[in-house]
Every structure is written in structure tokens, then in C-alpha cells.
Design a protein around this motif. Structure first.
Motif, PDB file in Angstrom:
ATOM      1  N   ASP A 112       0.812  -1.219   0.000  1.00 20.48           N
ATOM      2  CA  ASP A 112       0.000   0.000   0.000  1.00 20.48           C
ATOM      3  C   ASP A 112       0.845   1.269   0.000  1.00 20.48           C
ATOM      4  N   GLY A 113       2.154   1.125  -0.230  1.00 15.92           N
ATOM      5  CA  GLY A 113       3.035   2.292  -0.288  1.00 15.92           C
ATOM      6  C   GLY A 113       3.642   2.703   1.028  1.00 15.92           C
ATOM      7  N   SER A 114       3.392   1.916   2.113  1.00 15.08           N
ATOM      8  CA  SER A 114       3.945   2.303   3.411  1.00 15.08           C
ATOM      9  C   SER A 114       4.134   1.062   4.277  1.00 15.08           C
ATOM     10  N   ALA A 115       5.228   0.359   4.056  1.00  9.23           N
ATOM     11  CA  ALA A 115       5.576  -0.819   4.856  1.00  9.23           C
ATOM     12  C   ALA A 115       6.610  -0.441   5.907  1.00  9.23           C
ATOM     13  N   ALA A 116       6.778  -1.303   6.899  1.00  2.95           N
ATOM     14  CA  ALA A 116       7.826  -1.134   7.909  1.00  2.95           C
ATOM     15  C   ALA A 116       8.902  -2.184   7.678  1.00  2.95           C
ATOM     16  N   LYS A 117      10.160  -1.759   7.681  1.00  2.00           N
ATOM     17  CA  LYS A 117      11.284  -2.652   7.430  1.00  2.00           C
ATOM     18  C   LYS A 117      12.012  -2.946   8.743  1.00  2.00           C
ATOM     19  N   PHE A 118      12.055  -4.234   9.118  1.00  2.00           N
ATOM     20  CA  PHE A 118      12.739  -4.708  10.309  1.00  2.00           C
ATOM     21  C   PHE A 118      13.986  -5.472   9.858  1.00  2.00           C
ATOM     22  N   SER A 119      15.149  -5.064  10.324  1.00  2.00           N
ATOM     23  CA  SER A 119      16.402  -5.711   9.916  1.00  2.00           C
ATOM     24  C   SER A 119      17.140  -6.235  11.139  1.00  2.00           C
ATOM     25  N   ILE A 120      17.852  -7.357  10.947  1.00  2.00           N
ATOM     26  CA  ILE A 120      18.597  -7.955  12.050  1.00  2.00           C
ATOM     27  C   ILE A 120      19.937  -8.459  11.538  1.00  2.00           C
ATOM     28  N   ALA A 121      20.959  -8.324  12.380  1.00  2.00           N
ATOM     29  CA  ALA A 121      22.306  -8.829  12.093  1.00  2.00           C
ATOM     30  C   ALA A 121      22.977  -9.039  13.449  1.00  2.00           C
ATOM     31  N   GLY A 122      24.288  -8.991  13.474  1.00  2.00           N
ATOM     32  CA  GLY A 122      25.011  -9.137  14.733  1.00  2.00           C
ATOM     33  C   GLY A 122      26.197 -10.059  14.598  1.00  2.00           C
ATOM     34  N   ASN A 123      26.971 -10.129  15.677  1.00  2.00           N
ATOM     35  CA  ASN A 123      28.214 -10.904  15.680  1.00  2.00           C
ATOM     36  C   ASN A 123      28.109 -12.229  16.411  1.00  2.00           C
ATOM     37  N   HIS A 124      26.943 -12.508  17.035  1.00  2.00           N
ATOM     38  CA  HIS A 124      26.810 -13.719  17.828  1.00  2.00           C
ATOM     39  C   HIS A 124      25.680 -14.565  17.269  1.00  2.00           C
ATOM     40  N   THR A 145      -8.514 -10.824  15.597  1.00  2.00           N
ATOM     41  CA  THR A 145      -8.002 -11.267  14.306  1.00  2.00           C
ATOM     42  C   THR A 145      -6.732 -10.485  14.032  1.00  2.00           C
ATOM     43  N   TYR A 146      -5.616 -11.185  13.985  1.00  2.00           N
ATOM     44  CA  TYR A 146      -4.304 -10.586  13.728  1.00  2.00           C
ATOM     45  C   TYR A 146      -4.002 -10.849  12.256  1.00  2.00           C
ATOM     46  N   ASP A 147      -4.070  -9.803  11.449  1.00  2.00           N
ATOM     47  CA  ASP A 147      -4.051  -9.920   9.990  1.00  2.00           C
ATOM     48  C   ASP A 147      -2.911  -9.063   9.447  1.00  2.00           C
ATOM     49  N   LEU A 148      -1.957  -9.669   8.752  1.00  2.00           N
ATOM     50  CA  LEU A 148      -0.811  -8.913   8.262  1.00  2.00           C
ATOM     51  C   LEU A 148      -0.194  -9.609   7.055  1.00  2.00           C
ATOM     52  N   TRP A 149       0.672  -8.877   6.370  1.00  2.00           N
ATOM     53  CA  TRP A 149       1.500  -9.408   5.292  1.00  2.00           C
ATOM     54  C   TRP A 149       2.963  -9.217   5.675  1.00  2.00           C
ATOM     55  N   PHE A 150       3.810 -10.217   5.327  1.00  2.00           N
ATOM     56  CA  PHE A 150       5.245 -10.067   5.571  1.00  2.00           C
ATOM     57  C   PHE A 150       6.027 -10.525   4.340  1.00  2.00           C
ATOM     58  N   TYR A 151       7.262 -10.004   4.252  1.00  2.00           N
ATOM     59  CA  TYR A 151       8.111 -10.186   3.070  1.00  2.00           C
ATOM     60  C   TYR A 151       9.543 -10.310   3.564  1.00  2.00           C
ATOM     61  N   VAL A 152      10.197 -11.439   3.277  1.00  2.00           N
ATOM     62  CA  VAL A 152      11.558 -11.699   3.759  1.00  2.00           C
ATOM     63  C   VAL A 152      12.510 -11.628   2.570  1.00  2.00           C
ATOM     64  N   ASP A 153      13.589 -10.847   2.719  1.00  2.00           N
ATOM     65  CA  ASP A 153      14.510 -10.729   1.580  1.00  2.00           C
ATOM     66  C   ASP A 153      15.407 -11.957   1.420  1.00  2.00           C
ATOM     67  N   PHE A 271      19.255 -10.436   7.705  1.00  2.00           N
ATOM     68  CA  PHE A 271      18.074 -10.451   6.850  1.00  2.00           C
ATOM     69  C   PHE A 271      17.143  -9.334   7.278  1.00  2.00           C
ATOM     70  N   SER A 272      16.197  -9.026   6.402  1.00  2.00           N
ATOM     71  CA  SER A 272      15.193  -8.009   6.682  1.00  2.00           C
ATOM     72  C   SER A 272      13.807  -8.574   6.412  1.00  2.00           C
ATOM     73  N   VAL A 273      12.843  -8.089   7.193  1.00  3.07           N
ATOM     74  CA  VAL A 273      11.438  -8.444   7.009  1.00  3.07           C
ATOM     75  C   VAL A 273      10.640  -7.155   6.911  1.00  3.07           C
ATOM     76  N   TRP A 274       9.813  -7.063   5.871  1.00  2.00           N
ATOM     77  CA  TRP A 274       8.897  -5.949   5.730  1.00  2.00           C
ATOM     78  C   TRP A 274       7.510  -6.397   6.181  1.00  2.00           C
ATOM     79  N   LEU A 275       6.852  -5.604   7.018  1.00  2.00           N
ATOM     80  CA  LEU A 275       5.468  -5.841   7.418  1.00  2.00           C
ATOM     81  C   LEU A 275       4.594  -4.770   6.793  1.00  2.00           C
ATOM     82  N   ASP A 276       3.425  -5.191   6.316  1.00  2.00           N
ATOM     83  CA  ASP A 276       2.507  -4.242   5.694  1.00  2.00           C
ATOM     84  C   ASP A 276       1.066  -4.655   5.990  1.00  2.00           C
TER      85      ASP A 276
END
Length: 283
Positions: A112-124, A145-153, A271-276
């Protein structure tokens, strides 16, 4: 919206509906949803500062209609996060502290033109990050009702992805937790809040394809002091879960919130996950 401005720092703010505490926050400003049945209600805000002084304010109101719930939650700027621990208590668990960021209002990829991008990394290896967002409070709703879309790169990078709903009032916390456990059980797990353990359910879960939008819908209900996982729809496949657990007792806060957690794998592969279109419908 309510704002408290005492001479000493605020310790807690609680919102009561008809004498029942339904929302707790340490913040001086309360700008959240209150779920109430139609009809006359008394809403009272009680603020306590660090010196122990208490101030109250109340209003009478008449509810004549309700929004279906919290909509487009991914766009809100009140997300909170933690990694392995928070305030010397376990938070996202794991074996280390992750590096993680959240970026709002992403136009691509997005539905819809406005997703949230969650990214994770680290050394451990096996480091996790939990994000949650307080939405409001109320004891008049029991079906969610928990209704969402997600996208994993990088579809093969997560150890697991977790999606939760929480409701707390009256000294009890109802947690509907779910995680797609890609690398161990290869099933969806649900959370047993009384015993604080993950329980596999007979719903398969393998790594999702990279760069693909996946639709997730959980239907959930509160039944007395139990959580009821009703159905799970993922990638257009519906499963009848129909599983009950006893809720968590001795909980001192009040809130309705959702949560999303990313778990790192044995290489802590970034990796990153976008929620929309993240919605929590409640009635």
C-alpha cells in the motif's frame, strides 16, 4: 488523549473504565485506543509520581460505535524493541545481543506504499530481536483477528519468525504467541503462557520464499482464564488449530499489544522483514 504534568517525574499512569484498570503506561501522555462496549461509561485517569503523589481525572462518556480495531499498525512510531534481555530480565532470549533497526514508511517493497522494514544482524549466532507496540487497553473485547503481510529478503536466513497478541487486565495476561520454527520442528509453534513453553502444532512451516509477500491471519479468543488459538491462515491455506492454554497469572500491568520477533540462525545471517497492512481487529 490525556497528559500528566506533575512537579516530580511520573511513575505510572493507569486508565480505568467503570472502575476496572485497562491500561498501564509509564509515559506522561496517553494517546491510545480504549475498547469499550456501546453505552455509558466512566473513564478515569490516575497518575502517580515518583514522590508518591496521586492525581486523578475522570469523564463520563457514551459510546455509540466502534472502530473495527487498530489498522495499519506498521506505520505507528511507538514500536519498542529489545534483544536478549531488558532491565536484567529475559526479553527476546537467544544466545547473544542482536543488531537491529526499524525503518518506517517504506514505499518498496510494499502493498500500500507504506511498509515497515525490520532488519537484524550481529556478531553472535542465535541472537534475536523482539519488537512490540502498545495499542491500548480494554476488557470488553475477547475475540481477535491478527491480519498482516510479511516479506523476507533472504528466505533461508531466519531461525524463526514470531507473531504475538497480548491482552492483560485484572492481574492476568493472555498471550497468544506463535512462531514459524524453520530449522528445528519445521512446524508452527504456539505459546503456553502458564508454563512459558513453545508447543508444536500439526501445521507445517518451512522457509518462506525470498522476496515474496506472505499473508498471515490468526483468529484468537479469550475464554475465561484461557487463551484459545482458533485458526491460522498462512499463504492462503487455512488450518483449524483449536488449542487452549491457561493464561499467565500474577500480571501487574494492563494493555493490549502486538509483537513481532526475528530470530537469528547459527551464522547470524543478516536479513530483513517488511510488514505491511498490519491490523488487529477486536470485538
Amino acid at each position: 488523549m490525556a497528559t500528566a504534568t506533575p512537579p516530580d517525574p511520573i511513575y505510572t499512569v493507569r486508565v480505568y473504565v467503570d472502575g476496572q484498570a485497562v491500561l498501564y503506561t509509564p509515559n506522561t501522555t496517553v494517546n491510545q485506543l480504549l475498547w469499550m462496549a456501546n453505552g455509558q461509561h466512566t473513564v478515569e485517569v490516575v497518575a502517580e509520581d515518583t514522590a508518591g503523589y496521586i492525581a486523578t481525572s475522570s469523564i463520563q462518556l457514551n459510546v455509540i460505535g466502534q472502530e473495527p480495531g487498530a489498522l495499519n499498525i506498521q506505520d505507528q512510531n511507538t514500536w519498542v524493541s529489545c534483544s536478549a534481555t531488558i532491565s536484567n530480565s529475559t526479553c527476546a532470549a537467544g544466545l547473544g545481543t542482536a543488531t537491529s533497526t526499524l525503518t518506517l514508511h517504506q514505499s518498496s517493497p510494499s502493498l500500500d506504499g507504506s511498509a515497515a522494514k525490520f532488519s537484524i544482524a550481529g556478531n553472535h549466532p542465535y541472537s534475536n530481536e523482539l519488537y512490540w507496540i502498545p495499542l491500548g487497553g480494554g476488557n470488553s473485547v475477547s475475540h481477535f483477528t491478527y491480519d498482516l503481510w510479511f516479506y523476507v529478503d533472504q528466505g533461508d536466513a531466519p531461525q524463526s519468525l514470531e507473531f504475538d497478541v497480548n491482552q492483560a487486565f485484572g492481574g492476568t495476561r493472555w498471550t497468544w504467541g506463535s512462531q514459524c520454527d524453520f530449522d528445528q520442528t519445521h512446524h508452527w509453534n504456539v505459546w503456553d503462557p502458564l508454563h512459558e513453553v513453545w508447543v508444536p502444532i500439526p501445521v507445517p512451516c518451512d522457509h518462506f520464499p525470498s522476496n515474496t509477500w506472505i499473508h498471515l491471519i490468526w483468529t484468537l479468543e479469550r475464554v475465561g482464564n484461557q487463551v484459545h488459538y482458533m485458526t491460522l491462515n498462512v499463504a492462503d491455506q487455512t488450518y483449524n488449530v483449536d488449542t487452549y492454554f491457561t493464561a499467565q497469572p500474577n500480571w501487574y500491568q494492563e494493555e493490549i499489544d502486538i509483537a513481532f520477533q526475528m530470530d537469528g540462525n547459527y551464522k547470524q545471517q543478516p536479513f530483513s522483514v517488511w510488514l505491511d497492512e498490519v491490523n488487529l481487529l477486536a470485538n
